[in-house]
Design a protein around this motif. Structure first.
Motif, PDB file in Angstrom:
ATOM      1  N   GLU A   1       0.759  -8.584   5.615  1.00  0.00           N
ATOM      2  CA  GLU A   1      -0.094  -7.768   6.487  1.00  0.00           C
ATOM      3  C   GLU A   1      -0.184  -6.322   6.048  1.00  0.00           C
ATOM      4  OE1 GLU A   1       1.496  -8.143  10.396  1.00  0.00           O
ATOM      5  OE2 GLU A   1       0.879 -10.249  10.623  1.00  0.00           O
ATOM      6  N   ARG A   2       0.727  -5.870   5.193  1.00  0.00           N
ATOM      7  CA  ARG A   2       0.815  -4.443   4.868  1.00  0.00           C
ATOM      8  C   ARG A   2       0.715  -4.168   3.374  1.00  0.00           C
ATOM      9  NH1 ARG A   2       4.908  -1.657   2.989  1.00  0.00           N
ATOM     10  NH2 ARG A   2       6.338  -3.432   3.271  1.00  0.00           N
ATOM     11  N   LEU A   3       1.231  -5.052   2.550  1.00  0.00           N
ATOM     12  CA  LEU A   3       1.312  -4.818   1.111  1.00  0.00           C
ATOM     13  C   LEU A   3      -0.056  -4.615   0.476  1.00  0.00           C
ATOM     14  CD1 LEU A   3       3.799  -7.544  -0.230  1.00  0.00           C
ATOM     15  CD2 LEU A   3       4.237  -5.097  -0.081  1.00  0.00           C
ATOM     16  N   LEU A   4      -0.141  -3.660  -0.457  1.00  0.00           N
ATOM     17  CA  LEU A   4      -1.263  -3.631  -1.382  1.00  0.00           C
ATOM     18  C   LEU A   4      -0.962  -4.622  -2.496  1.00  0.00           C
ATOM     19  CD1 LEU A   4      -1.845  -0.982   0.184  1.00  0.00           C
ATOM     20  CD2 LEU A   4      -2.614  -0.012  -1.981  1.00  0.00           C
ATOM     21  N   PHE A   5      -2.009  -5.231  -3.043  1.00  0.00           N
ATOM     22  CA  PHE A   5      -1.795  -6.273  -4.053  1.00  0.00           C
ATOM     23  C   PHE A   5      -3.040  -6.391  -4.916  1.00  0.00           C
ATOM     24  CE2 PHE A   5      -4.171  -8.283  -0.766  1.00  0.00           C
ATOM     25  CZ  PHE A   5      -4.944  -9.244  -1.391  1.00  0.00           C
ATOM     26  N   GLY A   6      -2.875  -7.100  -6.035  1.00  0.00           N
ATOM     27  CA  GLY A   6      -4.016  -7.363  -6.891  1.00  0.00           C
ATOM     28  C   GLY A   6      -3.581  -7.739  -8.287  1.00  0.00           C
ATOM     29  N   PRO A   7      -4.532  -8.059  -9.158  1.00  0.00           N
ATOM     30  CA  PRO A   7      -4.216  -8.385 -10.548  1.00  0.00           C
ATOM     31  C   PRO A   7      -3.911  -7.114 -11.330  1.00  0.00           C
ATOM     32  CG  PRO A   7      -6.582  -8.385 -10.242  1.00  0.00           C
ATOM     33  CD  PRO A   7      -5.980  -8.114  -8.889  1.00  0.00           C
ATOM     34  N   MET A   8      -2.926  -7.214 -12.215  1.00  0.00           N
ATOM     35  CA  MET A   8      -2.530  -6.041 -13.005  1.00  0.00           C
ATOM     36  C   MET A   8      -2.200  -6.517 -14.428  1.00  0.00           C
ATOM     37  SD  MET A   8      -2.069  -2.737 -12.456  1.00  0.00           S
ATOM     38  CE  MET A   8      -1.241  -2.218 -10.954  1.00  0.00           C
TER      39      MET A   8
ATOM     40  N   SER B   1      -7.887  -9.707   3.122  1.00  0.00           N
ATOM     41  CA  SER B   1      -6.660  -8.919   3.288  1.00  0.00           C
ATOM     42  C   SER B   1      -6.815  -7.728   4.217  1.00  0.00           C
ATOM     43  CB  SER B   1      -6.186  -8.414   1.922  1.00  0.00           C
ATOM     44  OG  SER B   1      -7.127  -7.504   1.362  1.00  0.00           O
ATOM     45  N   GLY B   2      -8.002  -7.529   4.764  1.00  0.00           N
ATOM     46  CA  GLY B   2      -8.205  -6.347   5.584  1.00  0.00           C
ATOM     47  C   GLY B   2      -8.189  -5.059   4.790  1.00  0.00           C
ATOM     48  N   GLY B   3      -8.693  -5.116   3.546  1.00  0.00           N
ATOM     49  CA  GLY B   3      -8.826  -3.905   2.737  1.00  0.00           C
ATOM     50  C   GLY B   3      -7.608  -3.526   1.925  1.00  0.00           C
ATOM     51  N   ARG B   4      -6.740  -4.478   1.606  1.00  0.00           N
ATOM     52  CA  ARG B   4      -5.506  -4.163   0.867  1.00  0.00           C
ATOM     53  C   ARG B   4      -5.570  -4.544  -0.606  1.00  0.00           C
ATOM     54  NH1 ARG B   4      -1.522  -7.352   2.428  1.00  0.00           N
ATOM     55  NH2 ARG B   4      -2.781  -8.768   3.702  1.00  0.00           N
ATOM     56  N   PHE B   5      -6.708  -5.025  -1.063  1.00  0.00           N
ATOM     57  CA  PHE B   5      -6.836  -5.508  -2.428  1.00  0.00           C
ATOM     58  C   PHE B   5      -7.148  -4.365  -3.384  1.00  0.00           C
ATOM     59  CE2 PHE B   5      -9.574  -7.323  -5.836  1.00  0.00           C
ATOM     60  CZ  PHE B   5      -8.633  -8.161  -6.413  1.00  0.00           C
ATOM     61  N   VAL B   6      -6.422  -4.319  -4.514  1.00  0.00           N
ATOM     62  CA  VAL B   6      -6.633  -3.348  -5.592  1.00  0.00           C
ATOM     63  C   VAL B   6      -6.991  -4.126  -6.845  1.00  0.00           C
ATOM     64  CG1 VAL B   6      -5.586  -1.539  -7.007  1.00  0.00           C
ATOM     65  CG2 VAL B   6      -4.985  -1.728  -4.585  1.00  0.00           C
ATOM     66  N   LEU B   7      -8.026  -3.709  -7.536  1.00  0.00           N
ATOM     67  CA  LEU B   7      -8.477  -4.410  -8.735  1.00  0.00           C
ATOM     68  C   LEU B   7      -8.017  -3.659  -9.976  1.00  0.00           C
ATOM     69  CD1 LEU B   7     -10.071  -6.684 -10.023  1.00  0.00           C
ATOM     70  CD2 LEU B   7     -12.170  -5.378  -9.638  1.00  0.00           C
ATOM     71  N   GLY B   8      -7.065  -4.245 -10.681  1.00  0.00           N
ATOM     72  CA  GLY B   8      -6.590  -3.676 -11.936  1.00  0.00           C
ATOM     73  C   GLY B   8      -7.361  -4.258 -13.105  1.00  0.00           C
ATOM     74  N   LEU B   9      -7.946  -3.399 -13.933  1.00  0.00           N
ATOM     75  CA  LEU B   9      -8.769  -3.840 -15.054  1.00  0.00           C
ATOM     76  C   LEU B   9      -8.334  -3.150 -16.338  1.00  0.00           C
ATOM     77  CD1 LEU B   9     -12.281  -3.684 -13.341  1.00  0.00           C
ATOM     78  CD2 LEU B   9     -10.926  -5.742 -13.790  1.00  0.00           C
ATOM     79  N   GLY B  10      -8.621  -3.797 -17.451  1.00  0.00           N
ATOM     80  CA  GLY B  10      -8.274  -3.199 -18.733  1.00  0.00           C
ATOM     81  C   GLY B  10      -9.002  -3.865 -19.877  1.00  0.00           C
ATOM     82  N   LEU B  11      -8.643  -3.412 -21.065  1.00  0.00           N
ATOM     83  CA  LEU B  11      -9.265  -3.904 -22.290  1.00  0.00           C
ATOM     84  C   LEU B  11      -8.707  -5.261 -22.691  1.00  0.00           C
ATOM     85  CD1 LEU B  11     -11.306  -2.729 -24.373  1.00  0.00           C
ATOM     86  CD2 LEU B  11      -9.327  -1.948 -25.685  1.00  0.00           C
TER      87      LEU B  11
END
Length: 273
Positions: free
Chosen positions: A66-73, A96-106
């Motif tokens: 319910e609280r954690l930020l998360f996403g692919p890294m 997630s109610g706005g807790r998703f972070v999108l990690g992107l790279g080369l």
């Protein structure tokens, strides 16, 4: 600045099960961690046999916390279609109610993740694909009309709803100026390969030349046995504890997670069972 603490988890072998990942994320939230980020790989050499899909794992994390930020890294954008990625990211943000972070790279082809599947292997071309893909992805996430026809991607007269606010963190190796310049246009920079805490001074100075926006995150990861204290309050907004990639033992991982960010080494010192 208060530095937040998270986990940087390879969903490999003993952890190559979205149910296990969901359980670990729930335990991490209870133990006081702030974030739970997952490696995104298709293969990882001979020492790793089983790998879970990062997007299925992210859905499990969203449902179990319910609280954690998360996403692919991190996800190499050059092996994804930005329109599909936009749909997935927006759905995870809603779930997630706005807790998703999108990690992107080369990404890199050291383990054959591009060449084995006929994907682009030239890092310069992947860099151009990353920049163009970021443009398309950001436009689609905005919910505004998009009309793009570029050398690598097209999005002709389309509009995606729901619109979603998804922070985008870009990854890059320490000492390489191009990733920092690219990251400064978005929401965060995941710095790979720092030798010591003093390297953060160079990172923040380099970022400052590109004028990142308010709330910009500087993210790094450490091995479980590394003392995070010298890295805290030194310009990084996130310090992650790395779990993986090799010889993962579920009982050991659980001890690290359950020890919490205040005493991560305790999990390593306790006997199994």
């Amino acid at each position: 600045m208060t530095t937040r603490r998270g986990l940087f988890v390879a969903p490999f072998d003993a952890l190559a099960d979205p149910r296990v990942v969901g359980d670990l994320a729930a335990s991490a939230e209870t133990a006081g961690w702030d974030g739970f980020f997952l490696w995104d790989h298709l293969q990882y050499g001979d020492r790793v046999e089983a790998i879970a899909d990062v997007w299925t794992c992210c859905a499990a994390v969203a449902m179990r916390t319910e609280r954690l930020l998360f996403g692919p890294m991190v996800t190499p954008l050059a092996r994804r279609r930005p329109q599909v990625l936009a749909r997935q990211a927006a759905s995870l943000a809603v779930l997630s109610g706005g807790r998703f972070v999108l990690g992107l790279g080369l990404g890199d082809d050291g383990l054959g993740e591009f060449s084995a599947f006929g994907d682009e292997t030239d890092p310069r071309v992947r860099g151009r694909m990353l920049d163009e893909g970021l443009e398309v992805l950001s436009a689609l996430l905005s919910g505004d009309p998009v009309d793009h026809d570029g050398p690598h991607y097209a999005a002709r007269d389309v509009r995606f709803r729901p619109a979603a606010t998804v922070p985008i963190w870009l990854a890059g190796r320490f000492g390489n100026r191009a990733p920092a310049r690219r990251a400064a246009r978005y929401d965060g920079f995941f710095v790979i390969g720092l030798d010591g805490p003093e390297d953060l001074d160079e990172v923040t100075a380099d970022l400052g030349r590109h004028d990142p926006g308010p709330g910009f995150d500087v993210v790094l990861d450490l091995r479980p046995e590394q003392d995070p204290a010298p890295w805290l309050d030194r310009g990084a907004s996130w310090v992650l504890t790395r779990i993986g990639p090799f010889d993962l033992d579920l009982a050991d991982v659980r001890r690290i997670v359950e020890a919490g960010p205040g005493d991560q080494d305790a999990g390593l010192r306790q006997p199994a069972g």
